[in-house]
Structures are given as C-alpha cells and as structure tokens.
Design a protein around this motif. Structure first.
Motif, short mmCIF file in Angstrom:
data_model
loop_
_atom_site.label_atom_id
_atom_site.label_comp_id
_atom_site.label_asym_id
_atom_site.label_seq_id
_atom_site.Cartn_x
_atom_site.Cartn_y
_atom_site.Cartn_z
N THR A 255 0.84 -1.19 0.00
CA THR A 255 0.00 0.00 0.00
C THR A 255 0.88 1.25 0.00
O THR A 255 2.00 1.24 0.52
N TYR A 266 -3.74 7.82 -2.09
CA TYR A 266 -3.73 6.42 -1.66
C TYR A 266 -3.89 5.50 -2.88
O TYR A 266 -4.78 5.70 -3.71
N TYR A 267 -2.99 4.51 -2.97
CA TYR A 267 -3.12 3.47 -3.98
C TYR A 267 -2.37 2.24 -3.50
O TYR A 267 -1.71 2.26 -2.45
N ALA A 268 -2.48 1.15 -4.25
CA ALA A 268 -1.89 -0.11 -3.79
C ALA A 268 -1.50 -0.98 -4.98
O ALA A 268 -1.89 -0.70 -6.13
N SER A 279 -3.68 -0.56 -8.43
CA SER A 279 -5.04 -0.06 -8.25
C SER A 279 -5.18 1.34 -8.83
O SER A 279 -4.19 1.98 -9.22
N PHE A 297 -7.55 -2.75 4.57
CA PHE A 297 -6.99 -3.25 3.31
C PHE A 297 -6.76 -4.76 3.40
O PHE A 297 -7.10 -5.51 2.48
N THR A 319 -8.36 -1.83 -1.83
CA THR A 319 -7.92 -0.43 -1.88
C THR A 319 -9.07 0.52 -1.57
O THR A 319 -8.91 1.47 -0.79
#
Length: 347
Positions: A255, A266-268, A279, A297, A319
């Motif tokens: 993450t 925010y992304y993963a 993501s 998550f 995500t």
C-alpha cells in the motif's frame, strides 16, 4: 492457478489472532480533563480485520487472551454483537492492554502511548493453548507483526500457532505492521519476522516495512521524484524478492499512502503468480482518521480471495475499502460491501 485462488474457503472460517486493545483518545488540548470524559474504542489490528470480515459476510472468528472479569465480559459481548465468534478466546492473566492516541493524530511520535505490559495476551506462553482445537474449522489464519513485537514469548507463541496452522494446510496471511515503540525486548524485527514469514501464503505491508522487517532494501533515491511509476516498480521488486526468500508466499500486497499539505493520496499494488497489478489512485483533501486503514486493506484482500475474486478485483476492493476507512472514526470500518463497491464504481 495458485492455492490462494483455487482453494475452497466457503466451508471454513477466517481466524484472526492478536491482542484486543482498548484505545483511549484524549483531545490534544486537554478538554477531556474538564469534561471528565475520555473516548474509548475497542481495537487491535487483528480485531479490526475480524470486524470488517464479519460486516462483509465472511465467517469470522477471533483468538485473543483476556482476564476473566466483568470488564472482559462486557468487551467480549460487544465483539460478539459484531458477529465475531469469540468462543476460542483464552481467559487468564490480570489485565487488558491499552493504548492512548490523541484525537486526530497519527500512530507516531508522542501522540501514541502504549500501556500493554503484563497484559493477558503478553503473558501467553508456548504449550498453553490447544491449537488443534482453536484451528478446528478454520481455512484462513491471519495475524500481524504487532503480535511478535510485544515480547519474546509472544513471538514464540506466534511461531507455535503458525506451525500448527501450516501443518493443517490453512492459508496464512501476515500484515507487516511496524510499530517502533514496540520491539523493546532485545530483538530486531528482522531476527523474528524472517522466522515467521516462511509460513505465510499472503504478505501485506509496504516497501519500507519489508525493508525494516524482512531486510529487503529499498532504493535510496526513490523519493527524489515522487513518481508513482517508481514506487510501483519498487513494489514489484520487493514482491519478487519476498516470494524468492519465502517460497510458500504466493501473494504480496503493498500500500502507498502519502500525506501532504494538499491532502492524501492512496493506492496499492498486488503481486500474484508472477503477475503485477496496480489499483486506481484515490485522493482526499482531508480525512477523519488513519487508524485501521491498513487493517481494512488486509480484510479486503481476505474478502476477495475468500469469495473467488480475480486478483485485480481483490485489489480494487481492498484499496477502496482502505480508502473509505480514512473517513471512519472507530478503529474498524463501518462501510458495507455496497459502500465499497460504490467507491470503486465512482472513485
């Protein structure tokens, strides 16, 4: 197809293993003293996972250790009402662990104070629990790196239950939660975590946690550009290295949450069967709380694999679930599958 995607989970439950904690949240101005009131939340990383899974319809069980008293009875009743099976909890010891977190602050610096010494969970020792009984009916076992960070004996208990779960063919997931204020018993995280990671099928965290806890180096100049493509490239490299070092591991997730004056990004990413997935990126100008986002998550990953989703679908769900948690006050998410799906569709 790996065992993660082809295994039938519907016949069993997910067991989350860890210490139940009470979070006390004073305001940073000290108004709680004048009001004679202090916000209390029932938490703990693994309990947050169990809560999310129960909310999303996955059979959820929880193992922890609590003293046998009236306060524990109230807390257990609360957890039971969340739809989590607590019948396998161990009762013994003298106290429930606490932590203090100033409202609106991160799990860092002086905003976080632990009061967990000599808790019922911290006093668990190997040879005390019948793990065959605890693991009966379980097809997925989850724990985090917070558990072995408490003491050497809790690390030994973690190893004991991982060996038992692995022998039963249970899928095991690990969240590489790193808490710098723990790990105070003379061992470095790498010394312990490299002994536990070989039993894990799914490892989730971020590239910096993998460096600290598994000894997988991160490129020294990665922050120079701040480019998402470089972070994802590093995530791929870390994921490949983890699966090389720990061959039982089939899935690695990373993450990325960046906090700045302009808000939060925010992304993963997910690595599975030699394929790398990323993501969509979420952005918010302000949030409510960072507590439990990573736990959410992790729960999303388990939910996706439990329900036979593709790796990309699983990543998208996890995500979005973690992002939505940033807008929830409590330790565990209150967002439903429908809420999360709407975020995916309109994110």
């Amino acid at each position: 197809m790996s065992s993660i995607s082809s295994k039938e989970y519907k016949q069993g439950a997910v067991l989350s293993f860890g210490e139940l904690l009470l979070r006390l949240s004073p305001d940073d101005g000290g108004q709680w003293l004048d009001d004679n009131a202090l916000s209390v939340f029932v938490g703990g990383a693994e309990l947050n996972v169990a809560s999310a899974l129960s909310l999303w319809g996955v059979p959820s069980q929880y193992f922890t250790a609590l003293p046998k008293n009236g306060l524990s009875a109230q807390v257990t009743d609360y957890v039971d009402r969340l739809g989590i099976d607590t019948t396998k909890a161990h009762y013994g010891g003298n106290r429930i662990g606490l932590y203090f977190l100033t409202k609106g602050k991160d799990l860092k610096h002086d905003a976080l104070i632990y009061d967990r010494a000599n808790s019922a969970f911290a006093e668990l020792v190997p040879g005390r629990i019948d793990w065959d009984k605890v693991l009966d009916g379980i097809t997925w076992f989850h724990f985090s790196a917070i558990c072995p960070a408490v003491s050497q004996q809790t690390a030994d208990v973690c190893l004991e239950v991982l060996q038992a779960a692995s022998a039963k063919g249970i899928t095991i997931s690990l969240d590489l939660n790193y808490r710098s204020k723990l790990w105070q018993y003379g061992k470095q995280p790498q010394e312990v975590m490299t002994m536990l990671a070989p039993y894990c099928d799914v490892i989730m965290g971020n590239i910096w946690a993998a460096e600290t806890m598994l000894g997988i180096p991160v490129s020294g100049n990665i922050h120079e550009s701040g480019q998402k493509s470089l972070y994802l490239k590093e995530a791929l490299s870390t994921s490949e290295r983890i699966t090389q070092l720990f061959p039982k591991c089939k899935v690695v997730a990373n993450t990325f949450r960046f906090d700045g004056s302009g808000g939060i990004d925010y992304y993963a990413a997910l690595y599975m069967d030699g394929e790398f997935y990323s993501s969509q990126e979420y952005r918010a100008e302000s949030i409510v709380s960072k507590v439990g986002s990573g736990d959410c998550f992790m729960a999303g990953l388990i939910y996706g694999f439990y329900n036979g989703q593709t790796p990309q679908q699983t990543l998208a769900f996890a995500t979005a679930a973690a992002y939505n948690k940033l807008f929830v006050h409590s330790d565990a998410t209150t967002n439903t599958v429908k809420d999360i799906t709407n975020t995916i569709n309109h994110g």
